[in-house]
Enzyme design. Structure first.
Site, mmCIF file in Angstrom:
data_model
loop_
_atom_site.group_PDB
_atom_site.id
_atom_site.type_symbol
_atom_site.label_atom_id
_atom_site.label_comp_id
_atom_site.label_asym_id
_atom_site.label_seq_id
_atom_site.Cartn_x
_atom_site.Cartn_y
_atom_site.Cartn_z
ATOM 1 N N ASP A 300 0.855 -1.184 0.000
ATOM 2 C CA ASP A 300 0.000 0.000 0.000
ATOM 3 C C ASP A 300 0.893 1.236 0.000
ATOM 4 O O ASP A 300 2.063 1.178 0.380
ATOM 5 C CB ASP A 300 -0.916 -0.018 1.229
ATOM 6 C CG ASP A 300 -2.117 0.910 1.111
ATOM 7 O OD1 ASP A 300 -2.210 1.644 0.102
ATOM 8 O OD2 ASP A 300 -2.957 0.897 2.023
ATOM 9 N N HIS A 301 0.333 2.357 -0.414
ATOM 10 C CA HIS A 301 1.064 3.614 -0.435
ATOM 11 C C HIS A 301 0.966 4.295 0.927
ATOM 12 O O HIS A 301 -0.099 4.765 1.319
ATOM 13 C CB HIS A 301 0.491 4.534 -1.521
ATOM 14 C CG HIS A 301 0.839 4.112 -2.909
ATOM 15 N ND1 HIS A 301 0.004 4.281 -3.991
ATOM 16 C CD2 HIS A 301 1.949 3.522 -3.403
ATOM 17 C CE1 HIS A 301 0.591 3.827 -5.082
ATOM 18 N NE2 HIS A 301 1.761 3.350 -4.747
ATOM 19 N N TYR A 474 -4.966 4.750 0.398
ATOM 20 C CA TYR A 474 -6.083 3.942 -0.142
ATOM 21 C C TYR A 474 -5.747 3.134 -1.395
ATOM 22 O O TYR A 474 -6.593 2.997 -2.271
ATOM 23 C CB TYR A 474 -7.309 4.825 -0.421
ATOM 24 C CG TYR A 474 -7.528 5.929 0.573
ATOM 25 C CD1 TYR A 474 -7.645 5.654 1.938
ATOM 26 C CD2 TYR A 474 -7.613 7.255 0.162
ATOM 27 C CE1 TYR A 474 -7.840 6.681 2.865
ATOM 28 C CE2 TYR A 474 -7.812 8.282 1.082
ATOM 29 C CZ TYR A 474 -7.916 7.990 2.427
ATOM 30 O OH TYR A 474 -8.106 8.992 3.335
ATOM 31 N N HIS A 475 -4.554 2.560 -1.465
ATOM 32 C CA HIS A 475 -4.182 1.795 -2.659
ATOM 33 C C HIS A 475 -3.662 0.408 -2.305
ATOM 34 O O HIS A 475 -2.587 0.012 -2.770
ATOM 35 C CB HIS A 475 -3.119 2.551 -3.465
ATOM 36 C CG HIS A 475 -3.545 3.922 -3.892
ATOM 37 N ND1 HIS A 475 -2.673 4.969 -4.064
ATOM 38 C CD2 HIS A 475 -4.772 4.421 -4.187
ATOM 39 C CE1 HIS A 475 -3.323 6.048 -4.445
ATOM 40 N NE2 HIS A 475 -4.615 5.739 -4.520
ATOM 41 N N PRO A 476 -4.398 -0.391 -1.522
ATOM 42 C CA PRO A 476 -3.912 -1.739 -1.184
ATOM 43 C C PRO A 476 -4.016 -2.691 -2.375
ATOM 44 O O PRO A 476 -5.013 -2.702 -3.093
ATOM 45 C CB PRO A 476 -4.845 -2.165 -0.054
ATOM 46 C CG PRO A 476 -6.130 -1.434 -0.336
ATOM 47 C CD PRO A 476 -5.708 -0.106 -0.908
#
Length: 553
Positions: A300-301, A474-476
């Site tokens: 994730d980011h 919010y980028h899993p």
């Protein structure tokens, strides 16, 4: 007991796209299962209403997950909002249209994912894209996903781009063009022109809502919770669901596709007895197929926010003046789709390199026309602005496991944020560059007071702030990774290793995190999968054979 050719679990960016594309063939039947609602409400359609959905109180179109305590974040639990309606997280995101860097996809191909180089995936991006700028070698104009210029970007967002230029970052008006590096205004997944001008174009609004009431071969079941994948002789034959208090099985003649995302897809596999035997045994789940990579490889980011209070009012604000501005903006948006209600909040951004020797940017900035704090769960009176900075390709890896054997429980999410010292060092470097931009002359008239970090002067002080406030943007991805190694969950055609008739089609299949926002790539993945699933040879293989390169049970 209903029966369809294809059964799809999850109506998010992957599932909505896949259901629409498969049901274009009137000779097949498709059933799409979604736990949430239809994704048509005003909170989804009005872009600025994301501030009501994101915090998850009450749970509006949002699973509002939490992570386990993170040692890299001083023991805090991270927050993981995920969409819970048709459109999935594309119904609650900032609508930014970003594909990532071309080398991200070339990396996948080099790692053994044949067919996933940038040149091979580009046609599927173009097929999805309906860009306001028109067609070109790198953009599509006729696809369902509306990609637009922002309706009414604030002047401060242009000032951010100028501030970046003052810090040596060139302007870039197309992050999806020949070069990703630079600063500019984001394009957004928003309707342009017509009655829906300025409305959010979620994956459901693009692919599903226009056809779901017109195609008799497409059944969309909302408010329906998937409980497990039904297996017979190492073949997926359907999905057990709970709907209206009743438990039933929806059978699939050809294939089952899981599109629940990086958290829910591995959870459903494990609940179905597919996963690491030790993890399944801990929860009393019988092992139907040993697949140790399920839930592993979470990426994730990791993100940190630099924020400022402002005396200027041409941005989003909390209080009487901000409320009056918002009321006027609502009227304007209802008339013509423009104004503040159409904002993605993250209007400006940049992709930058921590070192000029790098081949591609390793940091991304999101410039927001409001003070964003704790995922909009903490509000600040008055007006302000902020800038997110995130590490694009983190070294750290986490996992998704089960809390228990109940489908009603949230998955156990452990991203292990900042556990790797290289991630911490890079984020610190990004925060310092972000502060340099925010303190540049172009933003001088907007700056009043730095929030939180005003007294941070040393690396050690900044690191304390990062560990106290950093979290996801919010980028899993990655928890059902695509590949041919022993920890891969799906093969390069997204078929689950060792189980016939079962695919995963969402961001969880990404073997490594792309350098950017993940909604557009997820839609591309579903476009790619639809082509394989509609091909007669692929359907026959998925129905009758176990995919090759199957790890031993």
């Amino acid at each position: 007991m209903a029966e369809f050719d294809y059964v799809i679990v999850g109506g998010g960016s992957g599932g909505a796209t896949l259901a629409s594309r498969l049901s274009e063939d009137p000779s097949v039947t498709v059933c799409l299962i979604e736990a949430g609602g239809d994704g048509r409400g005003i909170l989804v359609r009005a872009p600025a209403a994301v501030v009501a959905m994101l915090p998850g109180r009450p749970r509006l179109n949002n699973y509002a997950y939490q992570t386990v305590p993170q040692s890299g974040l001083n023991g805090r639990r991270g927050y993981q909002p995920r969409g819970r309606c048709l459109g999935g997280s594309s119904a609650i995101n900032a609508m930014l249209y970003i594909r990532g860097h071309r080398e991200d996809y070339d990396d996948w191909a080099r790692a053994g994912c044949a067919g996933w180089s940038f040149d091979e995936v580009l046609p599927h991006f173009l097929r999805a894209e309906g860009n306001q700028r028109g067609a070109s070698a790198l953009h599509g104009a006729d696809g369902p996903l509306q990609v637009s210029e922002q309706q009414s970007p604030r002047a401060i967002s242009e000032a951010f781009v100028r501030a970046a230029a003052e810090c040596g970052i060139a302007r870039n008006d197309d992050f999806n063009g020949p070069e990703q590096e630079g600063a500019g205004l984001y394009q957004v997944t928003q309707f342009h022109g017509g009655a829906k001008n300025g409305e959010r174009c979620s994956a459901a609004a693009a692919y599903l809502h226009p056809v779901m009431d017109q195609r008799p071969n497409l059944s969309v079941l909302t408010g329906t919770q998937a409980l497990r994948v039904v297996l017979e002789d190492r073949r997926a034959v359907g999905v057990e669901v709970r709907r209206g208090g009743n438990v039933e099985t929806i059978r699939a003649r050809r294939e089952v596709a899981l599109c629940g995302g990086a958290f829910n897809s591995p959870q459903l596999l494990m609940l179905s007895g597919i996963g690491d035997p030790d993890e399944l045994a801990r929860h009393g789940i019988a092992v139907r197929h040993a697949l140790p990579g399920v839930g592993q490889n979470l990426q994730d980011h990791t993100d940190f926010i630099v924020a400022y209070k402002s005396k200027q009012t041409d941005m989003f604000g909390i209080g009487p003046v901000g409320g009056l501005h918002l009321l006027k903006a609502i009227g304007r948006w209802r008339r013509d789709g423009t104004g503040m209600v159409a904002t993605p909040f993250a209007e400006g951004g940049a992709f930058i390199k921590s070192s000029p020797e790098l081949r591609r940017p390793d940091l991304q900035l999101h410039f927001v026309i409001a003070i964003t704090d704790d995922h909009a769960r903490k509000l600040h009176a008055g007006f302000g602005f902020s800038c997110h900075v995130c590490v694009l390709r983190p070294k750290g890896r986490g996992d998704v496991r089960l809390n228990d054997a109940s489908p009603d429980s949230a998955p156990r999410i452990d991203p292990r944020f900042l556990a790797d010292p290289e991630d911490m060092a890079l984020l610190l470097q990004g925060v310092k560059k972000t502060r340099e931009i925010m303190r540049s002359p172009a933003l001088e008239k907007y700056r009043h007071r730095e929030v939180y970090t005003a007294d941070a002067h040393t690396d050690a002080q900044l690191e304390q702030h990062i560990r106290a406030r950093a979290d996801t943007i919010y980028h899993p991805v990655g928890t059902c990774k695509m590949g041919v190694d022993a920890m891969a969950v799906v093969d390069p055609q997204l078929r689950v290793h060792g189980i016939a008739g079962l695919r995963v089609v969402d961001a969880s299949v990404m073997p490594t995190l792309i350098g950017g926002n993940t909604n557009a790539p997820t839609i591309m993945i579903a476009e790619r999968a639809a082509g394989w699933m509609r091909a007669p040879a692929a359907s026959a293989q998925a129905t009758t054979a176990v995919p090759e390169m199957t790890p031993a049970p």
